[in-house]
Write a protein that holds these residues in place. Structure first.
Motif, PDB file in Angstrom:
ATOM      1  N   LYS A 173      42.637 -15.034   1.710  1.00 40.41           N
ATOM      2  CA  LYS A 173      41.422 -14.219   1.848  1.00 40.41           C
ATOM      3  C   LYS A 173      40.482 -14.452   0.664  1.00 40.41           C
ATOM      4  CE  LYS A 173      43.156 -10.361   4.597  1.00 40.41           C
ATOM      5  NZ  LYS A 173      43.369  -8.906   4.618  1.00 40.41           N
ATOM      6  N   ARG A 174      41.063 -14.601  -0.504  1.00 35.85           N
ATOM      7  CA  ARG A 174      40.248 -14.848  -1.708  1.00 35.85           C
ATOM      8  C   ARG A 174      39.510 -16.176  -1.589  1.00 35.85           C
ATOM      9  NH1 ARG A 174      38.070 -12.656  -5.993  1.00 35.85           N
ATOM     10  NH2 ARG A 174      38.162 -13.868  -7.896  1.00 35.85           N
ATOM     11  N   LYS A 175      40.193 -17.211  -1.085  1.00 31.40           N
ATOM     12  CA  LYS A 175      39.581 -18.534  -0.924  1.00 31.40           C
ATOM     13  C   LYS A 175      38.428 -18.470   0.079  1.00 31.40           C
ATOM     14  CE  LYS A 175      40.614 -23.262   0.351  1.00 31.40           C
ATOM     15  NZ  LYS A 175      41.546 -24.139   1.037  1.00 31.40           N
ATOM     16  N   LEU A 176      38.653 -17.772   1.208  1.00 32.74           N
ATOM     17  CA  LEU A 176      37.595 -17.622   2.220  1.00 32.74           C
ATOM     18  C   LEU A 176      36.393 -16.872   1.648  1.00 32.74           C
ATOM     19  CD1 LEU A 176      39.692 -16.754   5.412  1.00 32.74           C
ATOM     20  CD2 LEU A 176      38.390 -18.847   4.977  1.00 32.74           C
ATOM     21  N   PHE A 177      36.671 -15.815   0.867  1.00 33.22           N
ATOM     22  CA  PHE A 177      35.574 -15.054   0.259  1.00 33.22           C
ATOM     23  C   PHE A 177      34.757 -15.921  -0.692  1.00 33.22           C
ATOM     24  CE2 PHE A 177      33.984 -12.583  -3.344  1.00 33.22           C
ATOM     25  CZ  PHE A 177      33.081 -11.750  -2.689  1.00 33.22           C
TER      26      PHE A 177
ATOM     27  N   LYS B 259      32.530 -18.256   1.254  1.00 34.87           N
ATOM     28  CA  LYS B 259      31.427 -17.502   1.847  1.00 34.87           C
ATOM     29  C   LYS B 259      30.378 -17.148   0.782  1.00 34.87           C
ATOM     30  CE  LYS B 259      31.183 -13.970   5.391  1.00 34.87           C
ATOM     31  NZ  LYS B 259      31.889 -12.856   6.019  1.00 34.87           N
ATOM     32  N   LEU B 260      30.851 -16.744  -0.395  1.00 34.93           N
ATOM     33  CA  LEU B 260      29.946 -16.404  -1.499  1.00 34.93           C
ATOM     34  C   LEU B 260      29.164 -17.633  -1.951  1.00 34.93           C
ATOM     35  CD1 LEU B 260      28.892 -14.325  -3.557  1.00 34.93           C
ATOM     36  CD2 LEU B 260      30.810 -14.951  -5.029  1.00 34.93           C
ATOM     37  N   ALA B 261      29.828 -18.765  -2.032  1.00 30.10           N
ATOM     38  CA  ALA B 261      29.155 -20.010  -2.425  1.00 30.10           C
ATOM     39  C   ALA B 261      28.063 -20.360  -1.415  1.00 30.10           C
ATOM     40  CB  ALA B 261      30.163 -21.143  -2.544  1.00 30.10           C
ATOM     41  N   GLU B 262      28.338 -20.162  -0.131  1.00 30.49           N
ATOM     42  CA  GLU B 262      27.337 -20.433   0.916  1.00 30.49           C
ATOM     43  C   GLU B 262      26.138 -19.492   0.769  1.00 30.49           C
ATOM     44  OE1 GLU B 262      25.640 -22.493   3.866  1.00 30.49           O
ATOM     45  OE2 GLU B 262      27.578 -23.002   2.989  1.00 30.49           O
ATOM     46  N   TYR B 263      26.395 -18.222   0.520  1.00 32.93           N
ATOM     47  CA  TYR B 263      25.302 -17.259   0.316  1.00 32.93           C
ATOM     48  C   TYR B 263      24.456 -17.633  -0.900  1.00 32.93           C
ATOM     49  CZ  TYR B 263      27.206 -13.938   3.741  1.00 32.93           C
ATOM     50  OH  TYR B 263      27.641 -13.328   4.879  1.00 32.93           O
ATOM     51  N   LEU B 264      25.100 -18.022  -1.973  1.00 31.18           N
ATOM     52  CA  LEU B 264      24.360 -18.418  -3.181  1.00 31.18           C
ATOM     53  C   LEU B 264      23.510 -19.654  -2.920  1.00 31.18           C
ATOM     54  CD1 LEU B 264      27.082 -17.811  -5.921  1.00 31.18           C
ATOM     55  CD2 LEU B 264      25.027 -16.461  -5.519  1.00 31.18           C
ATOM     56  N   LYS B 265      24.022 -20.588  -2.120  1.00 34.59           N
ATOM     57  CA  LYS B 265      23.272 -21.802  -1.766  1.00 34.59           C
ATOM     58  C   LYS B 265      22.027 -21.431  -0.964  1.00 34.59           C
ATOM     59  CE  LYS B 265      23.868 -25.891   1.028  1.00 34.59           C
ATOM     60  NZ  LYS B 265      24.759 -26.547   1.972  1.00 34.59           N
ATOM     61  N   ILE B 266      22.194 -20.507   0.021  1.00 40.39           N
ATOM     62  CA  ILE B 266      21.057 -20.058   0.843  1.00 40.39           C
ATOM     63  C   ILE B 266      20.025 -19.354  -0.037  1.00 40.39           C
ATOM     64  CG2 ILE B 266      20.358 -18.453   2.671  1.00 40.39           C
ATOM     65  CD1 ILE B 266      23.084 -19.029   4.005  1.00 40.39           C
ATOM     66  N   THR B 267      20.472 -18.562  -0.973  1.00 35.98           N
ATOM     67  CA  THR B 267      19.572 -17.825  -1.853  1.00 35.98           C
ATOM     68  C   THR B 267      18.733 -18.776  -2.706  1.00 35.98           C
ATOM     69  OG1 THR B 267      21.127 -15.992  -1.964  1.00 35.98           O
ATOM     70  CG2 THR B 267      19.452 -16.051  -3.658  1.00 35.98           C
ATOM     71  N   LYS B 268      19.356 -19.881  -3.154  1.00 39.20           N
ATOM     72  CA  LYS B 268      18.604 -20.844  -3.968  1.00 39.20           C
ATOM     73  C   LYS B 268      17.573 -21.585  -3.126  1.00 39.20           C
ATOM     74  CE  LYS B 268      21.851 -21.835  -7.632  1.00 39.20           C
ATOM     75  NZ  LYS B 268      22.698 -22.854  -8.263  1.00 39.20           N
ATOM     76  N   GLU B 269      17.942 -21.934  -1.899  1.00 44.36           N
ATOM     77  CA  GLU B 269      17.037 -22.706  -1.031  1.00 44.36           C
ATOM     78  C   GLU B 269      15.886 -21.837  -0.503  1.00 44.36           C
ATOM     79  OE1 GLU B 269      19.587 -24.259   1.993  1.00 44.36           O
ATOM     80  OE2 GLU B 269      20.549 -25.694   0.630  1.00 44.36           O
ATOM     81  N   ALA B 270      16.190 -20.624  -0.096  1.00 49.85           N
ATOM     82  CA  ALA B 270      15.174 -19.736   0.493  1.00 49.85           C
ATOM     83  C   ALA B 270      15.418 -18.314   0.003  1.00 49.85           C
ATOM     84  CB  ALA B 270      15.241 -19.810   2.018  1.00 49.85           C
TER      85      ALA B 270
END
Length: 182
Positions: free
Chosen positions: A158-162, A165-176
């Motif tokens: 669960k920690r790995k999945l989180f 997911k957090l890395a993906e959110y941070l990537k989206i935040t940087k792009e847009a």
């Protein structure tokens, strides 16, 4: 109440000299009380003039001895009695450098109160935890609680999945940044 001009010339000169030279304001105040009484002022007049309590004037009028200037000292210049000895401080510093388990305790770290309790058993000198804390602060010791990691208590999958997911959110935040705020 003493009569006007109750002080001898030598007493008056000694008091005036001490009034001008003494560094302690409390002693100067007490000398001034005697000198004003010598000028014929009443306790109430002295109290009003010096802006001090009437009982203070009455006390020093009776207890202040113009022949013994030591009678004006009330022990404030000597400082407080210290229970702590040099050996106590050295033992304290030695103890906090070691783990409590080395002394047979089950707890994991020292607190000032625990140090005070242990040192009372060893030395017989009883101090509060705050007093021990002040000694340590004087010796430039700082007490910080360590933060424990809880990763070992979590489910690794669960920690790995989180984290993914957090890395993906941070990537989206940087792009847009207008789409998502993390």
């Amino acid at each position: 109440m003493p009569a006007k001009n109750h002080l001898s010339q030598e007493q008056k000169e000694r008091l005036l000299k001490t009034l001008k030279e003494h560094e302690n304001p409390y002693v100067r105040e007490k000398i001034l009380i005697l000198l004003l009484m010598n000028d014929g002022k009443t306790y109430q007049e002295i109290s009003n003039f010096l802006d001090i309590a009437y009982p203070t004037v009455a006390y020093w009028a009776v207890h202040g001895d113009p022949d013994n200037l030591e009678s004006f000292l009330d022990g404030r210049r000597e400082g407080n009695f210290r229970k702590v000895t040099k050996e106590y401080e050295e033992l304290l510093l030695e103890i906090i450098e070691k783990e409590p388990a080395e002394y047979g305790y089950e707890f994991g770290r020292w607190t000032a109160a625990r140090c005070a309790t242990y040192l009372e058993l060893v030395t017989g000198i009883k101090l509060s935890g705050s007093q021990v804390g002040r000694i340590l602060a004087k010796k430039k010791y700082v007490y910080l609680w360590a933060r424990y990691s809880l990763e070992d208590k979590q489910n690794p999958e669960k920690r790995k999945l989180f984290k993914e997911k957090l890395a993906e959110y941070l990537k989206i935040t940087k792009e847009a940044p207008e789409r998502l705020q993390v």
